[in-house]
Scaffold this motif. Structure first.
Motif, PDB file in Angstrom:
ATOM      1  N   ILE A  76     -28.147  86.553-129.044  1.00 29.91           N
ATOM      2  CA  ILE A  76     -27.900  85.127-129.293  1.00 29.91           C
ATOM      3  C   ILE A  76     -26.751  84.614-128.436  1.00 29.91           C
ATOM      4  O   ILE A  76     -26.843  83.548-127.813  1.00 29.91           O
ATOM      5  N   VAL A  77     -25.666  85.376-128.372  1.00 27.84           N
ATOM      6  CA  VAL A  77     -24.513  84.959-127.572  1.00 27.84           C
ATOM      7  C   VAL A  77     -24.869  84.896-126.097  1.00 27.84           C
ATOM      8  O   VAL A  77     -24.546  83.938-125.396  1.00 27.84           O
ATOM      9  N   SER A  78     -25.569  85.909-125.584  1.00 25.86           N
ATOM     10  CA  SER A  78     -25.919  85.901-124.159  1.00 25.86           C
ATOM     11  C   SER A  78     -26.893  84.775-123.840  1.00 25.86           C
ATOM     12  O   SER A  78     -26.813  84.153-122.778  1.00 25.86           O
ATOM     13  N   GLY A  79     -27.803  84.480-124.748  1.00 19.42           N
ATOM     14  CA  GLY A  79     -28.712  83.343-124.541  1.00 19.42           C
ATOM     15  C   GLY A  79     -27.956  82.032-124.473  1.00 19.42           C
ATOM     16  O   GLY A  79     -28.254  81.162-123.650  1.00 19.42           O
ATOM     17  N   GLY A  80     -26.965  81.882-125.352  1.00 20.31           N
ATOM     18  CA  GLY A  80     -26.140  80.668-125.324  1.00 20.31           C
ATOM     19  C   GLY A  80     -25.360  80.536-124.030  1.00 20.31           C
ATOM     20  O   GLY A  80     -25.238  79.442-123.469  1.00 20.31           O
ATOM     21  N   LEU A  81     -24.830  81.652-123.543  1.00 18.40           N
ATOM     22  CA  LEU A  81     -24.075  81.619-122.285  1.00 18.40           C
ATOM     23  C   LEU A  81     -24.978  81.298-121.098  1.00 18.40           C
ATOM     24  O   LEU A  81     -24.557  80.615-120.153  1.00 18.40           O
ATOM     25  N   LEU A  82     -26.206  81.774-121.143  1.00 18.03           N
ATOM     26  CA  LEU A  82     -27.156  81.443-120.073  1.00 18.03           C
ATOM     27  C   LEU A  82     -27.541  79.963-120.102  1.00 18.03           C
ATOM     28  O   LEU A  82     -27.766  79.346-119.063  1.00 18.03           O
ATOM     29  N   ALA A  83     -27.631  79.396-121.274  1.00 15.96           N
ATOM     30  CA  ALA A  83     -28.017  77.990-121.407  1.00 15.96           C
ATOM     31  C   ALA A  83     -26.849  77.042-121.179  1.00 15.96           C
ATOM     32  O   ALA A  83     -27.051  75.852-120.930  1.00 15.96           O
ATOM     33  N   TRP A  84     -25.619  77.515-121.235  1.00 15.55           N
ATOM     34  CA  TRP A  84     -24.433  76.664-121.138  1.00 15.55           C
ATOM     35  C   TRP A  84     -24.396  75.776-119.897  1.00 15.55           C
ATOM     36  O   TRP A  84     -24.088  74.592-120.011  1.00 15.55           O
ATOM     37  N   PRO A  85     -24.691  76.268-118.680  1.00 17.87           N
ATOM     38  CA  PRO A  85     -24.631  75.374-117.517  1.00 17.87           C
ATOM     39  C   PRO A  85     -25.559  74.164-117.634  1.00 17.87           C
ATOM     40  O   PRO A  85     -25.175  73.048-117.297  1.00 17.87           O
ATOM     41  N   ALA A  86     -26.751  74.364-118.136  1.00 20.49           N
ATOM     42  CA  ALA A  86     -27.683  73.245-118.300  1.00 20.49           C
ATOM     43  C   ALA A  86     -27.199  72.269-119.364  1.00 20.49           C
ATOM     44  O   ALA A  86     -27.305  71.049-119.201  1.00 20.49           O
ATOM     45  N   ILE A  87     -26.645  72.797-120.430  1.00 21.25           N
ATOM     46  CA  ILE A  87     -26.148  71.941-121.505  1.00 21.25           C
ATOM     47  C   ILE A  87     -24.949  71.133-121.032  1.00 21.25           C
ATOM     48  O   ILE A  87     -24.871  69.929-121.261  1.00 21.25           O
ATOM     49  N   SER A  88     -24.014  71.766-120.344  1.00 13.27           N
ATOM     50  CA  SER A  88     -22.819  71.059-119.900  1.00 13.27           C
ATOM     51  C   SER A  88     -23.134  70.042-118.815  1.00 13.27           C
ATOM     52  O   SER A  88     -22.513  69.001-118.727  1.00 13.27           O
TER      53      SER A  88
END
Length: 137
Positions: A17-29
């Motif tokens: 879950i944490v690694s998925g969130g970190l992968l998605a972070w650039p798109a979200i930001s």
């Protein structure tokens, strides 16, 4: 059911879950920061659609050199001056800084003022110069 009660499996699930969130972070930001355009696309918006260029740097930086036909509106003044930057709120607005950083507050204020199409110039004035495009002093 035993799968979820094993602590080793819970650690692996948390890691996933944490690694998925970190992968998605650039798109979200990126989506939270607003839209950006490079110098070529900005030129096309200016020439073809009459985009308004709003330089949010302070007056001294603006005087050193700015994009042609740019309007100076320091970041602190944006909320008060937003309504008068363009007559037509459907015209694209391009927010310019020195390096392309820090334009999200201006974009948010312009969006709140009713403008629908607001972009930040990627790399700011520095990228504009690097692309060989002119500055007005």
């Amino acid at each position: 059911m035993n799968f979820f009660t094993d602590y080793n499996n819970l650690a692996l699930i948390a890691l996933a879950i944490v690694s998925g969130g970190l992968l998605a972070w650039p798109a979200i930001s990126r989506s939270a920061a607003g839209k950006t355009v490079n110098a070529t696309t900005a030129t096309q918006l200016i020439n073809r659609r009459g985009a308004v260029v709003v330089d949010i740097r302070d007056a001294a930086e603006f005087a050193k050199g700015h994009l042609p036909q740019a309007k100076s509106a320091p970041l602190a003044d944006i909320p008060a001056r937003a309504a008068g930057l363009a007559k037509d709120k459907s015209v694209p607005i391009i927010v310019v800084t020195q390096t392309g950083q820090g334009s999200s507050k201006a974009q948010a204020a312009l969006k709140q003022a009713g403008y629908g199409e607001i972009y930040a110039l990627e790399g700011g004035v520095a990228a504009w110069q690097q692309a060989g495009l002119p500055l007005v002093r």
